[in-house]
Design an enzyme around this catalytic site. Structure first.
Site, PDB file in Angstrom:
ATOM      1  N   LYS A   9       2.554  11.231   7.062  1.00 56.16           N
ATOM      2  CA  LYS A   9       1.763  10.951   8.260  1.00 56.16           C
ATOM      3  C   LYS A   9       2.262  11.700   9.503  1.00 56.16           C
ATOM      4  CE  LYS A   9       0.028   6.482   6.641  1.00 56.16           C
ATOM      5  NZ  LYS A   9      -1.418   6.395   6.612  1.00 56.16           N
ATOM      6  N   PHE A  45       0.859  -1.186   0.000  1.00 54.59           N
ATOM      7  CA  PHE A  45       0.000   0.000   0.000  1.00 54.59           C
ATOM      8  C   PHE A  45       0.891   1.229   0.000  1.00 54.59           C
ATOM      9  CE2 PHE A  45      -2.505   3.542   1.254  1.00 54.59           C
ATOM     10  CZ  PHE A  45      -3.737   3.307   0.674  1.00 54.59           C
ATOM     11  N   ASP A  77       9.476   3.069   1.522  1.00 56.46           N
ATOM     12  CA  ASP A  77       8.292   3.868   1.824  1.00 56.46           C
ATOM     13  C   ASP A  77       8.056   3.778   3.327  1.00 56.46           C
ATOM     14  OD1 ASP A  77       5.918   5.125   2.176  1.00 56.46           O
ATOM     15  OD2 ASP A  77       4.788   3.967   0.697  1.00 56.46           O
TER      16      ASP A  77
HETATM   17  N1  PMP Z   1       2.613   4.825   1.940  1.00 55.14           N
HETATM   18  C1  PMP Z   1       2.283   4.047   2.981  1.00 55.14           C
HETATM   19  C2  PMP Z   1       3.248   2.987   3.426  1.00 55.14           C
HETATM   20  C3  PMP Z   1       1.078   4.240   3.650  1.00 55.14           C
HETATM   21  O1  PMP Z   1       0.751   3.443   4.682  1.00 55.14           O
HETATM   22  C4  PMP Z   1       0.211   5.264   3.206  1.00 55.14           C
HETATM   23  C5  PMP Z   1      -1.120   5.541   3.888  1.00 55.14           C
HETATM   24  N2  PMP Z   1      -1.694   4.528   4.617  1.00 55.14           N
HETATM   25  C6  PMP Z   1       0.590   6.033   2.114  1.00 55.14           C
HETATM   26  C7  PMP Z   1       1.806   5.804   1.510  1.00 55.14           C
HETATM   27  C8  PMP Z   1      -0.296   7.121   1.565  1.00 55.14           C
HETATM   28  O2  PMP Z   1      -0.330   8.224   2.398  1.00 55.14           O
HETATM   29  P1  PMP Z   1      -1.485   9.315   2.214  1.00 55.14           P
HETATM   30  O3  PMP Z   1      -2.768   8.692   2.643  1.00 55.14           O
HETATM   31  O4  PMP Z   1      -1.054  10.454   3.104  1.00 55.14           O
HETATM   32  O5  PMP Z   1      -1.491   9.694   0.776  1.00 55.14           O
END
Ligand code: PMP
Length: 399
Positions: free
Chosen positions: A252, A138, A223
């Protein structure tokens, strides 16, 4: 009279399935609904609220900077951006960064950086760069990102998707090596898969990926939007395997629980591929976001929250294991980033969340019939014990 829930359901797209609570206030690891009922926040806004709700230093940085200068775009230099990026780079071992807002934007930035690096540095023929990601990943919700997903729920109905992406099983370094071609620009990986249900790879996996990426001159992009900033008991989850990636995405918790703030950070050779006009964002790197991001990083380090996450995480994992419930099939995690999987034949994770909410504990189900416990890192041991006790009662109800 329409209720708050009915009104939201009438006017808001139904792209979420919220629990039937209406939150109105938060402080630390606690939330209160509109009627004043108290809840323990065991989800921390999908790991965005690591410093707790309403952290006084974050509120101070937010209000002071908002009253001074909030947004002007990057058409100009501002006082806040340099110090913010310097601190982020010092902490992560990166050489430079590109500020964005959401996690998905930071990941999109990583994909663009990797492709441009492949063409301008590695010498991949134009239009041929490939990026490898993992099954069940994700990384966000944009078209390019869901194009990399293996999850039907995220992808179906939104195609067609951009070309140039390959996929390998998560946790299998040999599969990564087999998938690499001379055109491979990067391997994008969550050090611990978050939305997949908090899935921890075998020890040594990232170290093996690091060696493979070095051997084949492929960028290793971590990520860390969710796993970063102390969530797993280390500043970056990559540190559990003792590696430094070539580039990192953060988001986040970087926004201190009050704003969307994200960063793409990288080694010099990678960050230098960007040229004036080839990428950007109206809000990315604005003074307000930079001031809050800088304060969030400072609070995290100065208040010892990374160590706190490691210690409390151990405590949480051992008390969950102590539940000894036959309904629980697996408990996974590091630091305050824990997934609890249930026997689907006996109970759904959704039902567990509903019943926990009725007992004053909020979290959300995730893939693999699991729930997550990822509270603000400022949570007290007593509140953690209270959450585990509530789970114990839920399990005895449904057993
Ligand atoms: N990368 C990872 C590993 C995530 O867990 C998330 C959100 N759960 C995102 C990217 C996307 O972040 P956003 O919702 O702020 O776009």
């Amino acid at each position: 009279m329409t209720t708050t829930i009915e009104r939201e359901a009438r006017w808001c797209a139904h792209n979420y399935q919220p629990l039937p609570v209406v939150l109105a206030r938060g402080q630390g690891a606690l939330l209160w609904d509109e009627g004043g009922r108290r809840f323990i926040d065991m989800m921390g806004c999908y790991s965005a609220v690591s410093l707790g709700h309403g952290h006084p230093r974050i509120l101070k940085a937010l209000t002071e900077q908002a009253s001074r200068l909030a947004v002007v775009s990057r058409a100009y230099h501002t006082t806040r951006l340099g110090p913010f990026l310097e601190l982020a780079c010092r902490l992560t071992g990166m050489d430079g960064g590109l500020p964005m807002n959401t996690g998905a934007e930071a990941v999109e930035t990583a994909l663009k950086a990797a492709r441009k690096w492949a063409y301008t540095v590695k010498g991949v023929p134009p239009g041929q760069a490939r990026i490898i990601s993992c099954a069940d990943n994700f990384h966000g919700r944009t078209i390019a990102i869901i194009g990399m997903s293996s999850v039907a729920q995220y992808r179906d109905g939104f195609g067609p998707y951009p070309a140039g992406f390959d996929q390998v099983p998560f946790g299998d370094a040999e599969a990564l090596e087999r998938a690499i071609t001379p055109d491979t620009a990067a391997f994008l990986v969550e050090p611990i898969q978050g939305e997949a249900g908090i899935v921890v790879p075998p020890p040594g996996y990232l170290a093996a990926c690091r060696r493979i990426c070095d051997d084949h001159r492929v960028l290793l992009i971590a990520d860390e939007v969710q796993t970063g900033l102390g969530r797993t008991g280390r500043l970056l989850a990559c540190e559990h395997d003792g590696i430094t990636p070539d580039a990192v995405t953060l988001g986040k918790a970087l926004g201190g629980g009050v704003l969307p703030v994200s960063l793409f950070l990288a080694r010099r050779e990678v960050i230098d591929v960007f040229r004036p006009g080839d990428h950007g964002s109206t809000f990315g790197g604005n003074p307000l976001a930079a001031a809050v991001g800088h304060e969030a990083l400072s609070v995290l380090v100065e208040e010892g929250l990374i160590e706190r996450s490691a210690e409390l995480g151990e405590r949480l994992l051992s008390s969950l294991r102590g539940l000894g419930s036959p309904l629980i099939t697996q408990i996974r995690g590091k630091g305050l980033f824990v997934g609890i999987q249930f026997d689907a034949a006996r109970v759904t994770a959704h039902e567990v969340c509903d019943r926990l909410a009725a007992k004053g504990v909020l979290t959300k189900d995730t893939h693999r019939n699991s729930i997550r416990f990822a509270p603000p890192l400022v949570i007290t041991p007593e509140l953690l014990d209270e959450a585990v006790a509530a789970l114990r009662r839920v399990l005895s109800e449904v057993a």
